[in-house]
Scaffold this motif. Structure first.
Motif: not given
Length: 559
Positions: A435, A438-441, A443, A476, A478, A480-481, A484
């Protein structure tokens, strides 16, 4: 006065350990007792309804398959309800369907007894979803954890018998523990002004003439099982900091005791199963010693306040009150924080993201260890896992085959325990690193620097420990979150459960070894120290570098 407040609550819980632990033993011992006369008729109807004609004991594999399939069915039904909730009854506020990744995260969160919320309860769920999904899984996930813990205890203590029948344990956990206790606590909370209604959101006009919308609902019933089942998901987004969920210091104490009492009583239950009460008190003492250290650290840190505030010349005599409710103060906020993460409940009466660095380290460290009382049954199972590890290490030191409760501990059991021990830091540290990379985490981090590392680390620690609280400054919700943390919650729940049931299945088949002069005693003060030391040593070796990068570094830079 503040220390006295905390001491009284701790004393109340200690006084409840013996009667509550004895009651739980009577529920699950499968020996005729007085609870059968009260609950037996209802349970026989339930057994008939679900087709459980014979309640024969199960092997560990059958027991595991039974609870996994039960959980799968509950997840499927709950996911469908959340995705179509807008068209279902009891939706007076017109709330829409839940987005798919958020629905995935939510059902995984509640079936794993985590109750991590990437949504706000009063605006994200209908009354029907709150009751049919959230409250339902608060009961069933707690009952599942309780059943697995009892099965593991039977594996350690029974002589040539099975580890029990999952469906019988599952039903008894509902009928004899969670439903009656939750009913009583709900009535107490309603008497203390916690709302319990199906009326829609209130619209009131303020003195300035503005219209304000006030969320209400079946709050009291959710609060009772939320804490009894160490669930933690709040009806309101502010959780137990909201005055409708937790209106005064008395309800605060009731909620603390509710989520702490059963996990604290389970070691005594274990001692009764083992026919050795001292063995249970040793486990309890190790847990309590660790808890008191964490509580003292949290209270002292919050009472001392933030060094930067002191350097500005501001009056900080009351300590760090940022993010705390004035009706609770430092003491009850610190106690709630320590208990909710020790018991892996996740309910909060203050904002953990605003804790001082060392104060925020306390709930994080408790979840990393995941043995300081722990959730419904999981804490006891994890502490017994460390007890077996401590015995194994001591056996290696003296060149003797290690034994625990008269059973030889051999490579097969230690491999399974190693899997459970290593999986926990792996599913925390690896996703945290990903996380941050990478930007997805990254950010989602709202507070750059060392505190941002703490935000990410706390989120995955909470997910892996099936706690559910968070440093809520993290953005959080999103894909991704949601995905994950959903996967981390799954692994955190089921890897250790399956591994420990396998250990129980292996030990229950072994013939007891007679005690000799060379047998290492595990029911004295020495073993209490060894057990606590093993937990701290393993925790430090796995998590200290991450802790140093987050809360410790933040604390040092603030000075």
């Amino acid at each position: 006065m503040e220390i006295l407040q905390m001491a009284v609550v701790v004393a109340v819980v200690i006084l409840l350990v013996k009667p509550l632990g004895t009651y739980v033993y009577h529920v699950f011992s499968n020996e005729p007792n007085w609870t059968d006369r009260i609950f037996g008729p209802v349970e026989r109807l339930l057994y008939k309804w679900i087709g459980l004609k014979k309640r024969n004991g199960m092997t560990w594999k059958t027991y595991t398959l039974s609870f996994l399939l039960t959980n799968v069915v509950l997840v499927a039904v709950s996911y469908i309800i959340l995705r179509v909730q807008t068209g279902l009854p009891f939706n007076p506020n017109g709330i829409g369907n839940m987005e798919q990744s958020l629905a995935f995260n939510t059902v995984i969160s509640f079936i794993t007894n985590t109750n991590l919320q990437h949504y706000s309860g009063e605006t994200g769920l209908t009354y029907f979803s709150q009751m049919a999904v959230i409250m339902m899984m608060m009961f069933t996930s707690a009952a599942t954890g309780f059943s697995v813990a009892i099965a593991f205890v039977r594996g350690l203590t029974s002589k040539g018998q099975t580890i029990g029948n999952f469906f019988e344990d599952f039903v008894k956990a509902h009928t004899r523990i969670f439903l009656p206790f939750a009913f009583v606590i709900t009535l107490v909370l309603v008497a203390l002004q916690v709302p319990q209604t199906l009326d829609p959101t209130l619209s009131v006009t303020t003195l300035e003439g503005a219209v304000q919308h006030i969320a209400i609902g079946p709050v009291a019933s959710l609060e009772s099982i939320k804490h009894l089942g160490t669930n933690g998901g709040g009806f309101m987004g502010a959780n137990s900091a909201h005055p409708f969920e937790n209106p005064n210091p008395l309800t605060n104490v009731i909620e603390i005791v509710s989520m702490w009492a059963l996990p604290a009583a389970l070691p005594y239950t274990f001692g009764l199963f083992a026919k050795n009460k001292k063995q249970g008190w040793v486990i309890f003492s190790a847990m309590m010693c660790l808890f008191l250290v964490f509580l003292a650290t949290a209270y002292a840190s919050e009472k001392a306040g933030t060094p930067l505030i002191h350097s500005l010349g501001a009056d900080a005599s009351q300590g760090s009150m940022e993010g705390k409710e004035t009706r609770f103060g430092i003491a009850q906020s610190a106690l709630f924080t320590a208990v909710t993460t020790a018991a892996t409940t996740g309910s909060v009466d203050n904002m953990h993201d605003t804790l001082t660095p060392l104060g925020g380290m306390v709930p994080m460290a408790e979840m990393m260890l995941n043995v300081v009382f722990g959730g419904k049954g999981v804490g006891l199972v994890n502490m017994l896992m460390y007890a077996i590890l401590a015995v194994f290490i001591c056996g290696l030191m003296v060149g003797r085959t290690p034994e625990f409760l008269g059973r030889k501990i051999e490579p097969k059991e230690m491999k399974l325990i190693a899997v459970a021990i290593l999986a926990h830091p792996f599913i925390i540290l690896v996703p945290t690193a990903l996380a941050m990379a990478i930007d997805a985490g990254s950010s989602a981090i709202t507070n750059p620097g060392f505190h941002g590392i703490s935000q990410v680390l706390y989120e995955y620690t909470s997910s892996a420990a099936n706690n559910g609280s968070g440093f809520e400054g993290l953005a959080d919700n999103t894909a991704f979150w949601n995905v994950s943390t959903g996967l981390v919650m799954l692994f955190g729940r089921y890897i250790s459960m399956i591994a420990m049931l396998a250990v129980a299945g292996s030990l229950v088949r072994k013939q007891p070894v007679p005690e000799t002069l060379g047998t290492f005693r595990t029911n004295n003060a020495l073993f209490t120290g060894l057990l606590a030391g093993t937990v701290i040593l393993i925790g430090a070796l796995t998590f200290l570098p991450a802790i140093a990068l987050g809360p410790v570094a933040e604390h040092l830079t603030m000075r």
